[in-house]
Design an enzyme around this catalytic site. Structure first.
Site, PDB file in Angstrom:
ATOM      1  N   GLU A 111     -13.391   8.180 -90.345  1.00  0.00           N
ATOM      2  CA  GLU A 111     -12.295   8.533 -91.123  1.00  0.00           C
ATOM      3  C   GLU A 111     -11.659   9.759 -90.347  1.00  0.00           C
ATOM      4  OE1 GLU A 111     -15.011   9.212 -94.657  1.00  0.00           O
ATOM      5  OE2 GLU A 111     -13.427   7.784 -95.825  1.00  0.00           O
ATOM      6  N   GLU A 131     -20.797   4.276 -96.561  1.00  0.00           N
ATOM      7  CA  GLU A 131     -21.243   5.041 -97.706  1.00  0.00           C
ATOM      8  C   GLU A 131     -21.783   4.338 -98.806  1.00  0.00           C
ATOM      9  OE1 GLU A 131     -18.541   4.970 -95.669  1.00  0.00           O
ATOM     10  OE2 GLU A 131     -17.749   7.415 -95.404  1.00  0.00           O
TER      11      GLU A 131
HETATM   12  N1  DAK Z   1     -25.610  13.958 -91.708  1.00  0.00           N
HETATM   13  C1  DAK Z   1     -26.848  14.937 -91.333  1.00  0.00           C
HETATM   14  N2  DAK Z   1     -27.773  14.960 -90.217  1.00  0.00           N
HETATM   15  C2  DAK Z   1     -27.562  13.874 -89.338  1.00  0.00           C
HETATM   16  C3  DAK Z   1     -26.396  12.881 -89.628  1.00  0.00           C
HETATM   17  C4  DAK Z   1     -25.558  13.029 -90.866  1.00  0.00           C
HETATM   18  N3  DAK Z   1     -24.540  12.197 -91.261  1.00  0.00           N
HETATM   19  N4  DAK Z   1     -26.473  11.853 -88.614  1.00  0.00           N
HETATM   20  C5  DAK Z   1     -27.475  12.267 -87.927  1.00  0.00           C
HETATM   21  N5  DAK Z   1     -27.872  13.502 -88.510  1.00  0.00           N
HETATM   22  C6  DAK Z   1     -28.960  14.144 -87.906  1.00  0.00           C
HETATM   23  C7  DAK Z   1     -30.488  13.331 -88.188  1.00  0.00           C
HETATM   24  O1  DAK Z   1     -31.053  14.031 -89.398  1.00  0.00           O
HETATM   25  C8  DAK Z   1     -31.327  13.993 -86.891  1.00  0.00           C
HETATM   26  O2  DAK Z   1     -31.555  15.371 -87.175  1.00  0.00           O
HETATM   27  P1  DAK Z   1     -33.271  15.898 -87.016  1.00  0.00           P
HETATM   28  O3  DAK Z   1     -33.791  14.786 -88.040  1.00  0.00           O
HETATM   29  O4  DAK Z   1     -33.472  15.618 -85.330  1.00  0.00           O
HETATM   30  O5  DAK Z   1     -33.097  17.343 -87.271  1.00  0.00           O
HETATM   31  C9  DAK Z   1     -30.178  13.948 -85.657  1.00  0.00           C
HETATM   32  O6  DAK Z   1     -28.875  13.909 -86.351  1.00  0.00           O
HETATM   33  C10 DAK Z   1     -30.303  12.885 -84.700  1.00  0.00           C
HETATM   34  O7  DAK Z   1     -30.202  11.663 -85.835  1.00  0.00           O
HETATM   35  P2  DAK Z   1     -31.386  10.640 -85.842  1.00  0.00           P
HETATM   36  O8  DAK Z   1     -32.760  11.136 -85.263  1.00  0.00           O
HETATM   37  O9  DAK Z   1     -31.220   9.660 -86.852  1.00  0.00           O
HETATM   38  O10 DAK Z   1     -30.825   9.684 -84.483  1.00  0.00           O
HETATM   39  P3  DAK Z   1     -30.812   8.250 -84.086  1.00  0.00           P
HETATM   40  O11 DAK Z   1     -30.362   7.835 -82.794  1.00  0.00           O
HETATM   41  O12 DAK Z   1     -32.243   7.666 -84.541  1.00  0.00           O
HETATM   42  O13 DAK Z   1     -29.620   7.265 -85.284  1.00  0.00           O
HETATM   43  C11 DAK Z   1     -27.792   7.208 -86.648  1.00  0.00           C
HETATM   44  C12 DAK Z   1     -28.391   7.700 -85.074  1.00  0.00           C
HETATM   45  C13 DAK Z   1     -26.426   7.814 -86.176  1.00  0.00           C
HETATM   46  C14 DAK Z   1     -27.898   5.716 -86.317  1.00  0.00           C
HETATM   47  C15 DAK Z   1     -28.308   7.975 -87.519  1.00  0.00           C
HETATM   48  O14 DAK Z   1     -28.312   9.381 -87.561  1.00  0.00           O
HETATM   49  C16 DAK Z   1     -27.803   7.780 -88.698  1.00  0.00           C
HETATM   50  O15 DAK Z   1     -27.615   6.488 -89.568  1.00  0.00           O
HETATM   51  N6  DAK Z   1     -27.059   8.664 -89.491  1.00  0.00           N
HETATM   52  C17 DAK Z   1     -26.246   8.328 -90.580  1.00  0.00           C
HETATM   53  C18 DAK Z   1     -25.157   7.981 -90.376  1.00  0.00           C
HETATM   54  C19 DAK Z   1     -24.225   7.919 -91.882  1.00  0.00           C
HETATM   55  O16 DAK Z   1     -24.829   7.286 -92.858  1.00  0.00           O
HETATM   56  N7  DAK Z   1     -23.395   8.357 -91.689  1.00  0.00           N
HETATM   57  C20 DAK Z   1     -22.337   8.354 -92.983  1.00  0.00           C
HETATM   58  C21 DAK Z   1     -22.666   9.558 -93.686  1.00  0.00           C
HETATM   59  S1  DAK Z   1     -21.888   9.619 -95.343  1.00  0.00           S
HETATM   60  C22 DAK Z   1     -16.967  13.127 -99.380  1.00  0.00           C
HETATM   61  C23 DAK Z   1     -16.060  12.701 -98.180  1.00  0.00           C
HETATM   62  C24 DAK Z   1     -16.505  12.256 -97.324  1.00  0.00           C
HETATM   63  C25 DAK Z   1     -17.902  11.766 -97.563  1.00  0.00           C
HETATM   64  C26 DAK Z   1     -18.666  11.869 -98.267  1.00  0.00           C
HETATM   65  C27 DAK Z   1     -18.333  13.037 -99.430  1.00  0.00           C
HETATM   66  N8  DAK Z   1     -16.376  13.615-100.668  1.00  0.00           N
HETATM   67  C28 DAK Z   1     -14.962  13.398-100.797  1.00  0.00           C
HETATM   68  C29 DAK Z   1     -17.153  14.314-101.379  1.00  0.00           C
HETATM   69  C30 DAK Z   1     -18.376  11.081 -96.083  1.00  0.00           C
HETATM   70  C31 DAK Z   1     -19.586  10.605 -96.256  1.00  0.00           C
HETATM   71  C32 DAK Z   1     -20.263  10.194 -94.924  1.00  0.00           C
HETATM   72  O17 DAK Z   1     -19.818  10.291 -93.884  1.00  0.00           O
END
Ligand code: DAK
Length: 258
Positions: A111, A131
């Site tokens: 985004e 999400e």
């Molecule tokens: N948040 C927090 N920490 C994160 C993170 C995230 N989105 N993505 C990665 N990290 C952290 C991991 O927790 C890890 O931390 P440690 O465990 O080392 O302390 C570190 O970054 C390295 O990540 P990985 O160990 O997981 O690394 P990998 O290479 O194995 O995997 C990955 C990479 C990108 C595939 C994986 O980290 C992953 O799936 N991450 C989450 C991706 C995701 O689902 N992103 C979307 C998040 S939801 C809102 C507005 C907007 C939003 C929400 C509300 N409102 C209006 C209220 C937006 C929502 C989103 O963006």
């Protein structure tokens, strides 16, 4: 600004989200620092901005899931407002902003890239709106900007399935303007930024405003927006120099931003 750095190279400003240990995930501190970085841009001397993420793995891996998981309703609203406001500030920023996507651009990261004017990415980049797998909808205007960029069908597919796409597919569907080998990405982005920065700054800004504002209204009103911005260029020295240079068959001596 602990989580965001700003560097100025001539007329190019480089904003870097610098939280590589968490793959540059956006928490409230990052969002505040990002806003401060854009507020601090010298709009007289900077003519194009590059927005990127620190490290080799990630542009922005989304909003910070750990921080979000504990928010109360009021805190959630405050977090949402902070994010939406800064994304909109980037989208309407007077100077063009190019997203330089050096890896994961997931959720809020995708985004954020979409709030920029132009997206360039590394061949290692990965895009997605995961999400719905977390029990939420895209919240930083992904449901609005993604269909405007890639069309409704592809946007719905990406948002409903939550499936990531790689750089080549992102290029094919028009989500990014170009894909480069990772090691060439920043140099290519600087090259494009320099090209933009070499053009008449007021005309570039007026073009951005005409495109952005025109897309919000019907064609009859959009044409009037363009007419007024076009007309305003004739009050600038840069228009006089640009056209004089053409007529006199010489190079522009340098646009002055006035
Ligand atoms: N948040 C927090 N920490 C994160 C993170 C995230 N989105 N993505 C990665 N990290 C952290 C991991 O927790 C890890 O931390 P440690 O465990 O080392 O302390 C570190 O970054 C390295 O990540 P990985 O160990 O997981 O690394 P990998 O290479 O194995 O995997 C990955 C990479 C990108 C595939 C994986 O980290 C992953 O799936 N991450 C989450 C991706 C995701 O689902 N992103 C979307 C998040 S939801 C809102 C507005 C907007 C939003 C929400 C509300 N409102 C209006 C209220 C937006 C929502 C989103 O963006």
């Amino acid at each position: 600004m602990g989580f965001v750095t700003f560097e100025q190279k001539g007329a190019i400003g480089i904003v870097t989200i610098d939280r590589p240990k968490a793959l540059n995930a956006l928490n409230s501190a990052v969002l505040a620092d990002l806003e401060a970085a854009f507020d601090g841009v010298d709009q007289e001397t900077v003519r194009c901005i590059l927005l990127t993420g620190a490290g080799e793995k990630s542009f922005v891996a989304g909003a910070d899931i750990a921080e979000m998981s504990n928010l109360t309703r009021e805190e959630g609203e405050a977090f949402a407002k902070k994010g939406v406001d800064i994304f909109r500030k980037i989208e309407t920023f007077p100077i063009p902003v190019i997203a330089v996507i050096n890896g994961y651009a997931l959720g809020g990261g995708c985004e954020l890239a979409m709030s920029c004017d132009i997206r360039l990415c590394a061949d290692t980049a990965v895009f997605g709106q995961p999400e719905v797998g977390l029990g939420i909808t895209p919240g930083f205007s992904g449901t609005q900007r993604l269909p405007r960029i890639v069309g409704m069908g592809k946007a719905k597919e990406m948002i409903y399935t939550g499936k990531n796409i790689k750089a080549d597919e992102a290029y094919r569907v028009g989500l990014v303007n170009a894909v480069y080998p990772a090691e060439e990405l920043m140099a290519q982005a600087e090259k494009m930024a320099a090209r933009i920065a070499g053009n008449a700054p007021i005309a570039v800004r007026a073009s951005k405003k005409a495109i952005n504002d025109g897309l919000q209204v019907d064609m009859d009103q959009a044409i009037v927006i363009e007419e007024k911005l076009f007309g305003s260029c004739f009050e600038t020295e840069d228009q006089k120099e640009g056209m004089a240079a053409f007529v006199e068959k010489r190079k522009v001596t340098g646009f002055k931003n006035c």
